[in-house]
Design an enzyme around this catalytic site. Structure first.
Site, PDB file in Angstrom:
ATOM      1  N   LYS A  33       0.834  -1.210   0.000  1.00  0.00           N
ATOM      2  CA  LYS A  33       0.000   0.000   0.000  1.00  0.00           C
ATOM      3  C   LYS A  33       0.870   1.262   0.000  1.00  0.00           C
ATOM      4  CE  LYS A  33      -3.700  -2.148   2.858  1.00  0.00           C
ATOM      5  NZ  LYS A  33      -4.561  -1.865   4.017  1.00  0.00           N
ATOM      6  N   PHE A  57     -15.466   3.737   8.261  1.00  0.00           N
ATOM      7  CA  PHE A  57     -14.102   3.950   7.763  1.00  0.00           C
ATOM      8  C   PHE A  57     -13.964   3.714   6.258  1.00  0.00           C
ATOM      9  CE2 PHE A  57     -14.296  -0.409   9.495  1.00  0.00           C
ATOM     10  CZ  PHE A  57     -13.852  -1.164   8.413  1.00  0.00           C
ATOM     11  N   ARG A  90      -0.761 -14.439   5.142  1.00  0.00           N
ATOM     12  CA  ARG A  90      -1.475 -13.724   6.228  1.00  0.00           C
ATOM     13  C   ARG A  90      -0.700 -13.847   7.555  1.00  0.00           C
ATOM     14  NH1 ARG A  90      -6.134 -10.168   5.625  1.00  0.00           N
ATOM     15  NH2 ARG A  90      -6.654 -10.583   7.770  1.00  0.00           N
ATOM     16  N   THR A 110      -4.772  -7.090  11.457  1.00  0.00           N
ATOM     17  CA  THR A 110      -5.166  -5.879  10.720  1.00  0.00           C
ATOM     18  C   THR A 110      -4.704  -4.611  11.439  1.00  0.00           C
ATOM     19  OG1 THR A 110      -7.117  -7.096   9.989  1.00  0.00           O
ATOM     20  CG2 THR A 110      -7.194  -4.694   9.745  1.00  0.00           C
ATOM     21  N   ARG A 120       2.815  -5.952   9.650  1.00  0.00           N
ATOM     22  CA  ARG A 120       1.898  -4.892  10.090  1.00  0.00           C
ATOM     23  C   ARG A 120       2.275  -4.305  11.453  1.00  0.00           C
ATOM     24  NH1 ARG A 120      -3.964  -7.158   7.949  1.00  0.00           N
ATOM     25  NH2 ARG A 120      -4.010  -5.946   6.011  1.00  0.00           N
ATOM     26  N   HIS A 178      -1.850  -5.255   2.066  1.00  0.00           N
ATOM     27  CA  HIS A 178      -3.076  -6.049   2.023  1.00  0.00           C
ATOM     28  C   HIS A 178      -2.696  -7.485   1.664  1.00  0.00           C
ATOM     29  CE1 HIS A 178      -7.066  -7.509   1.010  1.00  0.00           C
ATOM     30  NE2 HIS A 178      -6.482  -8.076  -0.041  1.00  0.00           N
TER      31      HIS A 178
HETATM   32  P1  ADP Z   1      -7.617  -6.953   6.434  1.00  0.00           P
HETATM   33  O1  ADP Z   1      -6.877  -5.914   5.618  1.00  0.00           O
HETATM   34  O2  ADP Z   1      -6.757  -7.503   7.543  1.00  0.00           O
HETATM   35  O3  ADP Z   1      -8.249  -8.027   5.611  1.00  0.00           O
HETATM   36  P2  ADP Z   1     -10.253  -5.793   6.780  1.00  0.00           P
HETATM   37  O4  ADP Z   1     -10.657  -6.465   5.521  1.00  0.00           O
HETATM   38  O5  ADP Z   1     -11.123  -5.974   7.989  1.00  0.00           O
HETATM   39  O6  ADP Z   1      -8.774  -6.168   7.216  1.00  0.00           O
HETATM   40  O7  ADP Z   1     -10.163  -4.207   6.525  1.00  0.00           O
HETATM   41  C1  ADP Z   1      -9.610  -3.670   5.349  1.00  0.00           C
HETATM   42  C2  ADP Z   1      -8.725  -2.486   5.701  1.00  0.00           C
HETATM   43  O8  ADP Z   1      -9.536  -1.436   6.251  1.00  0.00           O
HETATM   44  C3  ADP Z   1      -7.676  -2.783   6.768  1.00  0.00           C
HETATM   45  O9  ADP Z   1      -6.489  -3.291   6.236  1.00  0.00           O
HETATM   46  C4  ADP Z   1      -7.477  -1.449   7.423  1.00  0.00           C
HETATM   47  O10 ADP Z   1      -6.569  -0.646   6.658  1.00  0.00           O
HETATM   48  C5  ADP Z   1      -8.868  -0.821   7.340  1.00  0.00           C
HETATM   49  N1  ADP Z   1      -9.694  -1.055   8.542  1.00  0.00           N
HETATM   50  C6  ADP Z   1     -10.266  -2.209   8.933  1.00  0.00           C
HETATM   51  N2  ADP Z   1     -10.996  -2.073  10.063  1.00  0.00           N
HETATM   52  C7  ADP Z   1     -10.908  -0.772  10.391  1.00  0.00           C
HETATM   53  C8  ADP Z   1     -11.439   0.027  11.449  1.00  0.00           C
HETATM   54  N3  ADP Z   1     -12.228  -0.497  12.395  1.00  0.00           N
HETATM   55  N4  ADP Z   1     -11.125   1.329  11.484  1.00  0.00           N
HETATM   56  C9  ADP Z   1     -10.338   1.869  10.530  1.00  0.00           C
HETATM   57  N5  ADP Z   1      -9.792   1.189   9.487  1.00  0.00           N
HETATM   58  C10 ADP Z   1     -10.069  -0.118   9.410  1.00  0.00           C
HETATM   59 MG    MG Z   2      -9.930  -8.109   4.384  1.00  0.00          MG
END
Ligand code: ADP
Ligand code: MG
Length: 247
Positions: free
Chosen positions: A14, A64, A102, A108, A122, A147
């Site tokens: 990213k 968000f 992962r 996350t 991360r 990601h």
């Molecule tokens: P991941 O990237 O681990 O698969 P998610 O799919 O839940 O996580 O979320 C996508 C992206 O959105 C995350 O990588 C993070 O950058 C952002 N994100 C997720 N949950 C939140 C939150 N509660 N508040 C702010 N940003 C969030």
């Molecule tokens: Mg995700």
């Protein structure tokens, strides 16, 4: 060959990782030596709003959502430098690819990553307060550098969203492909079978596409319900197209 060897997963380096020059670190952490996985596709993408929205479709409507679109599009880290707004999309392949990547990427939330899994990628991320127009803090953005697909369903959807079949060596394909027999054009969220002024050609006869994408296009052009959205198919054909935001 055992089908499990074909498992693929999508990684996006990213904009915060690019800005902080962590690309080499990420590539080393995910190297073949550490993971036993193989590169099967890579590209540098100026992320359009359409592909960002499709990528994070499951988060549409959450508080968000707008912030993660801006983040992925590079607007948060390269505010006045649009030419630097990009991500590096990488596809890895091999047994257990999704889980292995992962694991190295980690949780996350960067704060959780630091406590639960120090040393994961991360754990080097940052939490950024989100403010409303009056300056009140309304939430936090998780700048977590990378990601990685979370499940086999996510991986398939994301691989097909970011990569065309021809971006991946044919012997590494994990999903069925098909040659188009028709022309497909796109303009302003509408699919056309004939050329319209100002449209973009998505597929022409003999072009190779993901079979599921062609099924979606055929259904949409007949007006029958399709499993995927038109944008989820079209977004990848507009990757790095200069006028992607106008189509
Ligand atoms: P991941 O990237 O681990 O698969 P998610 O799919 O839940 O996580 O979320 C996508 C992206 O959105 C995350 O990588 C993070 O950058 C952002 N994100 C997720 N949950 C939140 C939150 N509660 N508040 C702010 N940003 C969030
Ligand atoms: Mg995700």
């Amino acid at each position: 060959m055992d089908k499990r060897e074909l498992e693929q997963t999508l990684v996006l380096i990213k904009p915060d990782a690019l800005k902080n020059s962590l690309t080499g670190y990420v590539l080393s952490a995910l190297s073949e030596f550490h993971t036993g996985l193989h590169y099967c596709g890579t590209k540098i993408v100026h992320v359009s709003r359409m592909i960002a929205e499709e990528h994070y479709a499951e988060h549409r409507g959450k508080i968000f959502f707008p912030a993660i679109l801006e983040y992925l599009m590079g607007h948060s880290h390269y505010i006045n430098e649009p030419w630097k707004q990009r991500v590096i999309a990488i596809a890895y392949q091999g047994r257990d690819a999704i889980r292995k990547i992962r694991d190295i990427v980690g949780p996350t939330n960067p704060l959780e990553a630091r406590t639960e899994k120090p040393g994961c990628i991360r754990s080097l991320g940052t939490m950024v307060p989100l403010k409303d127009a009056e300056g009140n803090i309304i939430g936090q953005r998780m700048d977590n550098l990378i990601h990685a697909s979370a499940t086999p369903e996510d991986a398939e959807r994301e691989m097909k969203l970011w990569f065309k079949p021809n971006d991946i060596p044919p012997l590494m394909h994990a999903y069925p492909t098909e040659q188009s027999r028709e022309f497909y054009y796109f303009k302003k969220h509408i699919l056309y079978r004939k050329h319209e002024p100002g449209c973009v050609c998505i597929l022409a006869p003999a072009d190779v596409a993901w079979k599921s994408d062609l099924e979606t296009l055929r259904k949409i052009s007949k007006g029958t319900p399709a499993s995927g959205s038109l944008e989820s198919v079209v977004a990848k054909y507009l990757i790095n197209e200069k006028q992607a935001e106008n189509w």
